[in-house]
Design an enzyme around this catalytic site. Structure first.
Site, PDB file in Angstrom:
ATOM      1  N   THR A 155       0.892  -1.156   0.000  1.00 37.08           N
ATOM      2  CA  THR A 155       0.000   0.000   0.000  1.00 37.08           C
ATOM      3  C   THR A 155       0.926   1.200   0.000  1.00 37.08           C
ATOM      4  OG1 THR A 155      -1.658  -1.207   1.318  1.00 37.08           O
ATOM      5  CG2 THR A 155      -1.796   1.168   1.374  1.00 37.08           C
ATOM      6  N   ARG A 183     -13.465  -7.268  -2.700  1.00 36.73           N
ATOM      7  CA  ARG A 183     -12.985  -7.337  -1.315  1.00 36.73           C
ATOM      8  C   ARG A 183     -12.573  -5.938  -0.856  1.00 36.73           C
ATOM      9  NH1 ARG A 183      -7.297  -6.200   0.221  1.00 36.73           N
ATOM     10  NH2 ARG A 183      -7.036  -7.011   2.319  1.00 36.73           N
ATOM     11  N   VAL A 184     -12.902  -5.583   0.377  1.00 38.01           N
ATOM     12  CA  VAL A 184     -12.605  -4.253   0.914  1.00 38.01           C
ATOM     13  C   VAL A 184     -11.358  -4.324   1.780  1.00 38.01           C
ATOM     14  CG1 VAL A 184     -13.436  -2.364   2.375  1.00 38.01           C
ATOM     15  CG2 VAL A 184     -15.018  -3.553   0.835  1.00 38.01           C
ATOM     16  N   SER A 185     -10.401  -3.460   1.507  1.00 38.88           N
ATOM     17  CA  SER A 185      -9.174  -3.394   2.300  1.00 38.88           C
ATOM     18  C   SER A 185      -9.347  -2.405   3.450  1.00 38.88           C
ATOM     19  CB  SER A 185      -8.008  -2.952   1.421  1.00 38.88           C
ATOM     20  OG  SER A 185      -8.109  -1.560   1.162  1.00 38.88           O
ATOM     21  N   ASP A 186      -8.292  -2.217   4.214  1.00 35.07           N
ATOM     22  CA  ASP A 186      -8.322  -1.240   5.305  1.00 35.07           C
ATOM     23  C   ASP A 186      -8.102   0.190   4.840  1.00 35.07           C
ATOM     24  OD1 ASP A 186      -5.122  -0.429   6.091  1.00 35.07           O
ATOM     25  OD2 ASP A 186      -5.460  -2.187   4.852  1.00 35.07           O
ATOM     26  N   THR A 204      -0.085   0.003   6.291  1.00 30.27           N
ATOM     27  CA  THR A 204       0.081  -0.945   5.207  1.00 30.27           C
ATOM     28  C   THR A 204       0.151  -2.337   5.810  1.00 30.27           C
ATOM     29  OG1 THR A 204       1.420  -1.540   3.275  1.00 30.27           O
ATOM     30  CG2 THR A 204       2.619  -0.783   5.210  1.00 30.27           C
ATOM     31  N   VAL A 206      -1.656  -6.458   5.854  1.00 28.47           N
ATOM     32  CA  VAL A 206      -2.835  -7.264   5.564  1.00 28.47           C
ATOM     33  C   VAL A 206      -4.061  -6.509   6.067  1.00 28.47           C
ATOM     34  CG1 VAL A 206      -4.030  -9.440   6.004  1.00 28.47           C
ATOM     35  CG2 VAL A 206      -1.558  -9.428   5.633  1.00 28.47           C
ATOM     36  N   GLY A 207      -4.923  -6.100   5.138  1.00 32.03           N
ATOM     37  CA  GLY A 207      -6.051  -5.255   5.501  1.00 32.03           C
ATOM     38  C   GLY A 207      -6.945  -5.846   6.568  1.00 32.03           C
TER      39      GLY A 207
END
Length: 280
Positions: A155, A183-186, A204, A206-207
């Site tokens: 990220t 899929r939604v990340s952080d 950054t 793993v979301g």
């Protein structure tokens, strides 16, 4: 004035020293340009400008260098938070856009400030963001060969403190690659990007781990409650250990404390606090 940026984790190319050096050189150039920009602009404007530069560099997993999802499409997420007003804006899984962070910037003046999918894309088009295909030849070849299936923890982000004491944070990602579509990340949530008048954080990693830990918001809340930035980061990362969470952060506090940490080496980052620093 202070500025810190990150380019995600180096896990994608950990055996490629040439790529590692290229990323370090790119971070050095971008953080220097960002710091020069900060001299004549506020923190909010600066984090947008700087993250857009990171999005335009195909070495990083955002904008031009984004990972491809399992259905062959690139979907981008980015967010922005103004520490002065405590307004948060973002886009989630927007397609065919060059700089999602600039769409997030446009949204910050609206009541509805976080948009996803088709709605985000329609908003972008109405606000002058033209069609752009962010898939590079490198990402296409990786997708076709599935070379990057287990090494997708990147990220980009930026935190700035301007000369009036205002903080802002911005984060952008192209996802982890080969994920379930949409899929939604952080990165476009308060878990991955957060700022107020006391601190700013960009994450950054793993979301899902970052969201489970509420990492960015938790760190900023702790600084607000009296922790130093280092203490807040260290305590929050201790809590990640309960489930072996994978994360890295960069941050700045209103007192000028600048800090970074990661749970798994090696996050690539750079800062500008009178002098340039680039590390990984």
């Amino acid at each position: 004035m202070k500025l810190i940026i990150h380019g995600g984790f180096f896990s994608e190319s950990s055996t490629n020293q040439e790529t590692k050096k290229a990323k370090q050189d790119a971070l050095a150039e971008i953080v220097t340009l960002g710091y020069e920009y900060l001299k004549t602009h506020n923190a909010l404007e600066t984090v947008v400008y700087t993250v857009a530069l990171l999005e335009d560099n195909e070495l990083f997993n955002a904008g031009m260098g984004s990972q491809i999802q399992s259905d062959g499409k690139v979907r981008l997420s980015a967010s922005l938070m103004d520490g002065k007003t405590e307004k948060f804006s973002g886009v989630i899984n927007v397609e065919d856009i060059k700089n999602p962070i600039e769409v997030a910037k446009d949204l910050i003046s609206y009541d509805d400030r976080v948009l996803s999918g088709e709605g985000a894309q329609n908003f972008a088009r109405k606000n002058g963001h033209a069609f752009f295909n962010p898939i590079t030849a490198q990402r296409q070849s990786e997708y076709e060969a599935k070379l990057n299936q287990s090494n997708n923890k990147g990220t980009v982000g930026c935190v700035a403190l301007d000369d009036e004491g205002n903080l802002a944070a911005a984060t952008s990602t192209g996802g982890k690659g080969f994920e379930i579509p949409c899929r939604v990340s952080d990165s476009a949530t308060a878990a991955g990007n957060y700022a107020n008048q006391h601190a700013g954080i960009s994450c950054t990693g793993v979301g899902e781990d970052i969201v489970s830990n509420a990492t960015a918001a938790k760190i900023v809340t702790r600084v607000t409650d009296g922790f130093s930035l280092k203490e807040a980061c260290d305590k929050t990362f201790t809590e990640l250990k309960a489930f072996d969470g994978f994360a890295g952060v960069v941050g700045i506090s209103s007192t000028g404390e600048i800090y970074h940490c990661d749970s798994h080496p090696y996050m690539v980052w750079a800062s500008f606090d009178v002098n340039l620093q680039v590390f990984s």
